[in-house]
Design a protein around this motif. Structure first.
Motif, PDB file in Angstrom:
ATOM      1  N   GLU A  41     -24.004  18.382  26.314  1.00  0.00           N
ATOM      2  CA  GLU A  41     -23.605  20.406  26.943  1.00  0.00           C
ATOM      3  C   GLU A  41     -23.710  20.527  28.386  1.00  0.00           C
ATOM      4  N   LEU A  42     -24.397  20.105  28.724  1.00  0.00           N
ATOM      5  CA  LEU A  42     -25.919  20.615  30.130  1.00  0.00           C
ATOM      6  C   LEU A  42     -24.869  19.658  30.693  1.00  0.00           C
ATOM      7  N   GLY A  43     -24.171  18.307  30.943  1.00  0.00           N
ATOM      8  CA  GLY A  43     -23.190  17.955  31.721  1.00  0.00           C
ATOM      9  C   GLY A  43     -24.346  16.281  31.915  1.00  0.00           C
ATOM     10  N   SER A  44     -24.829  15.971  31.045  1.00  0.00           N
ATOM     11  CA  SER A  44     -25.613  14.316  31.443  1.00  0.00           C
ATOM     12  C   SER A  44     -24.551  13.599  30.524  1.00  0.00           C
ATOM     13  N   LYS A  45     -24.094  12.902  31.899  1.00  0.00           N
ATOM     14  CA  LYS A  45     -23.330  11.096  30.547  1.00  0.00           C
ATOM     15  C   LYS A  45     -25.006  10.079  29.673  1.00  0.00           C
ATOM     16  N   TRP A  46     -26.201   9.916  29.727  1.00  0.00           N
ATOM     17  CA  TRP A  46     -26.772   8.987  29.575  1.00  0.00           C
ATOM     18  C   TRP A  46     -28.402  10.138  28.727  1.00  0.00           C
ATOM     19  N   LEU A  47     -28.308   9.248  28.049  1.00  0.00           N
ATOM     20  CA  LEU A  47     -30.144   9.645  27.183  1.00  0.00           C
ATOM     21  C   LEU A  47     -31.375   8.502  27.171  1.00  0.00           C
ATOM     22  N   HIS A  48     -32.292   9.118  27.251  1.00  0.00           N
ATOM     23  CA  HIS A  48     -33.161   8.265  27.560  1.00  0.00           C
ATOM     24  C   HIS A  48     -34.076   8.342  26.406  1.00  0.00           C
ATOM     25  N   ILE A  49     -34.552   7.401  25.319  1.00  0.00           N
ATOM     26  CA  ILE A  49     -34.952   7.931  24.170  1.00  0.00           C
ATOM     27  C   ILE A  49     -36.152   6.672  24.067  1.00  0.00           C
ATOM     28  N   VAL A  50     -37.328   7.276  24.011  1.00  0.00           N
ATOM     29  CA  VAL A  50     -38.746   6.495  24.111  1.00  0.00           C
ATOM     30  C   VAL A  50     -39.119   6.757  21.930  1.00  0.00           C
ATOM     31  N   ASP A  51     -38.911   5.105  21.413  1.00  0.00           N
ATOM     32  CA  ASP A  51     -39.930   4.944  19.745  1.00  0.00           C
ATOM     33  C   ASP A  51     -41.534   5.471  20.364  1.00  0.00           C
ATOM     34  N   LEU A  52     -42.414   6.652  20.581  1.00  0.00           N
ATOM     35  CA  LEU A  52     -43.648   5.991  21.022  1.00  0.00           C
ATOM     36  C   LEU A  52     -44.558   5.440  19.932  1.00  0.00           C
ATOM     37  N   ASN A  53     -43.814   5.506  18.300  1.00  0.00           N
ATOM     38  CA  ASN A  53     -44.225   5.199  17.317  1.00  0.00           C
ATOM     39  C   ASN A  53     -44.061   3.649  17.267  1.00  0.00           C
ATOM     40  N   GLY A  54     -43.449   3.416  17.749  1.00  0.00           N
ATOM     41  CA  GLY A  54     -42.315   2.444  17.409  1.00  0.00           C
ATOM     42  C   GLY A  54     -43.472   1.639  18.780  1.00  0.00           C
ATOM     43  N   ALA A  55     -43.437   2.201  20.210  1.00  0.00           N
ATOM     44  CA  ALA A  55     -44.321   1.081  20.963  1.00  0.00           C
ATOM     45  C   ALA A  55     -45.369   0.512  20.540  1.00  0.00           C
ATOM     46  N   PHE A  56     -45.942   1.813  19.765  1.00  0.00           N
ATOM     47  CA  PHE A  56     -47.951   1.054  19.746  1.00  0.00           C
ATOM     48  C   PHE A  56     -47.895   0.097  17.860  1.00  0.00           C
ATOM     49  N   LYS A  57     -46.785   0.457  17.171  1.00  0.00           N
ATOM     50  CA  LYS A  57     -46.497  -0.245  16.269  1.00  0.00           C
ATOM     51  C   LYS A  57     -46.066  -1.675  16.336  1.00  0.00           C
ATOM     52  N   GLY A  58     -45.167  -2.069  16.888  1.00  0.00           N
ATOM     53  CA  GLY A  58     -44.885  -2.690  17.423  1.00  0.00           C
ATOM     54  C   GLY A  58     -42.884  -3.274  17.145  1.00  0.00           C
ATOM     55  N   SER A  59     -42.727  -2.234  15.991  1.00  0.00           N
ATOM     56  CA  SER A  59     -40.854  -2.270  15.439  1.00  0.00           C
ATOM     57  C   SER A  59     -41.113  -1.183  15.432  1.00  0.00           C
ATOM     58  N   PRO A  60     -39.749  -0.715  15.239  1.00  0.00           N
ATOM     59  CA  PRO A  60     -38.874   0.872  15.185  1.00  0.00           C
ATOM     60  C   PRO A  60     -39.609   1.564  14.147  1.00  0.00           C
ATOM     61  N   ALA A  61     -39.756   2.598  14.546  1.00  0.00           N
ATOM     62  CA  ALA A  61     -41.013   3.887  13.306  1.00  0.00           C
ATOM     63  C   ALA A  61     -40.379   5.147  13.102  1.00  0.00           C
ATOM     64  N   ASN A  62     -38.374   5.255  13.765  1.00  0.00           N
ATOM     65  CA  ASN A  62     -38.336   6.532  13.852  1.00  0.00           C
ATOM     66  C   ASN A  62     -36.329   6.255  13.937  1.00  0.00           C
ATOM     67  N   LEU A  63     -36.499   5.458  13.305  1.00  0.00           N
ATOM     68  CA  LEU A  63     -34.987   5.055  12.611  1.00  0.00           C
ATOM     69  C   LEU A  63     -33.912   6.665  12.471  1.00  0.00           C
ATOM     70  N   GLU A  64     -34.851   6.986  11.412  1.00  0.00           N
ATOM     71  CA  GLU A  64     -34.122   8.332  11.202  1.00  0.00           C
ATOM     72  C   GLU A  64     -32.953   9.436  12.286  1.00  0.00           C
ATOM     73  N   GLN A  65     -34.469   9.524  13.076  1.00  0.00           N
ATOM     74  CA  GLN A  65     -34.180  10.404  13.714  1.00  0.00           C
ATOM     75  C   GLN A  65     -33.142  10.144  14.867  1.00  0.00           C
ATOM     76  N   ILE A  66     -33.194   8.677  15.344  1.00  0.00           N
ATOM     77  CA  ILE A  66     -31.849   8.042  16.807  1.00  0.00           C
ATOM     78  C   ILE A  66     -30.514   8.156  15.442  1.00  0.00           C
ATOM     79  N   LYS A  67     -30.724   7.341  14.636  1.00  0.00           N
ATOM     80  CA  LYS A  67     -29.736   7.495  13.070  1.00  0.00           C
ATOM     81  C   LYS A  67     -28.761   9.016  13.759  1.00  0.00           C
TER      82      LYS A  67
END
Length: 235
Positions: A41-67
């Motif tokens: 709504e503010l006018g962005s074209k991009w969104l940068h997402i980091v799965d923090l749990n995933g970064a530590f775990k080494g595999s996806p950990a916030n899949l439902e929220q990303i969906k």
């Protein structure tokens, strides 16, 4: 130059860390998809997402929220955190993610990253402390210089390099433009600055530096020290 507002996911919530420390997490929203909608709504074209749990775990950990985020906004999404193999990349592409960020694996297996960059839209995440590359969710600092890693991906087909000065991340103390510039010059790849954005002056500073192709805005938005709508107008 692009402004990429950021959502860091921890335990399904939108949070921000200070200097990459998980125990410093401050929760800003229980519904990250609503934050993504606000950015749009503010006018962005991009969104940068980091799965923090995933970064530590080494595999996806916030899949439902990303969906949920993907289903509720039309932003281009770049995503990092725990992406270590081609199957995960394929899964996220199928989900509708526009660009994947490879970080720790870029240090351990640069050839894998080059192979993936020839098939998929890939960005390399270079996170550094005192100029040395940090990996595994920033929990470990390697003995490799960030600029040396950047050189590895010159002419490798990666879309961008996202470089973060960990000492500034989440501290609202200003972007390390010199560090970003050093990565851009070493790699000759579009380089996105991350860490430390405080206010509109940081956006102007990055814009006035021809080597910075994008800047990630995180805590400054959540803490209200930057007006994103105004920032987009500056561009």
């Amino acid at each position: 130059m692009d402004i990429l507002p950021a959502i860091d996911l921890k335990d399904g919530k939108a949070v921000r860390l200070s200097k990459g420390l998980m125990e410093s997490a401050k929760i800003y929203s229980d519904e990250p998809w609503q934050v993504a909608k606000k950015f749009e709504e503010l006018g962005s074209k991009w969104l940068h997402i980091v799965d923090l749990n995933g970064a530590f775990k080494g595999s996806p950990a916030n899949l439902e929220q990303i969906k949920k985020i993907r289903e509720n906004c039309n932003l281009k999404i770049e995503l990092g955190g725990g992406i270590r193999d081609e199957e995960t990349i394929k899964m996220y592409i199928k989900l509708g993610v526009d660009r994947l960020i490879l970080g720790s694996i870029a240090v351990k297996d640069p050839q894998f990253v080059k192979n993936m960059a020839s098939r998929y839209p890939i960005a390399v995440g270079i996170d550094a402390k005192d100029g040395m590359v940090a990996v595994e969710g920033w929990a470990e600092v390697s003995n490799m210089k960030a600029t040396e890693l950047a050189k590895e991906f010159a002419n490798a087909g990666v879309e961008a390099i996202i470089c973060t000065d960990i000492s500034k991340d989440g501290m609202l103390c200003g972007v390390n433009v010199e560090f970003t510039q050093s990565i851009a010059l070493a790699s000759k790849v579009d380089t996105i600055a991350s860490g430390g954005v405080k206010d509109i002056s940081d956006i102007v500073n990055c814009k006035n530096n021809g080597n910075v192709s994008g800047v990630i805005v995180g805590k400054a938005f959540y803490e209200g020290t930057i007006d994103l709508e105004e920032a987009f107008k500056v561009l």
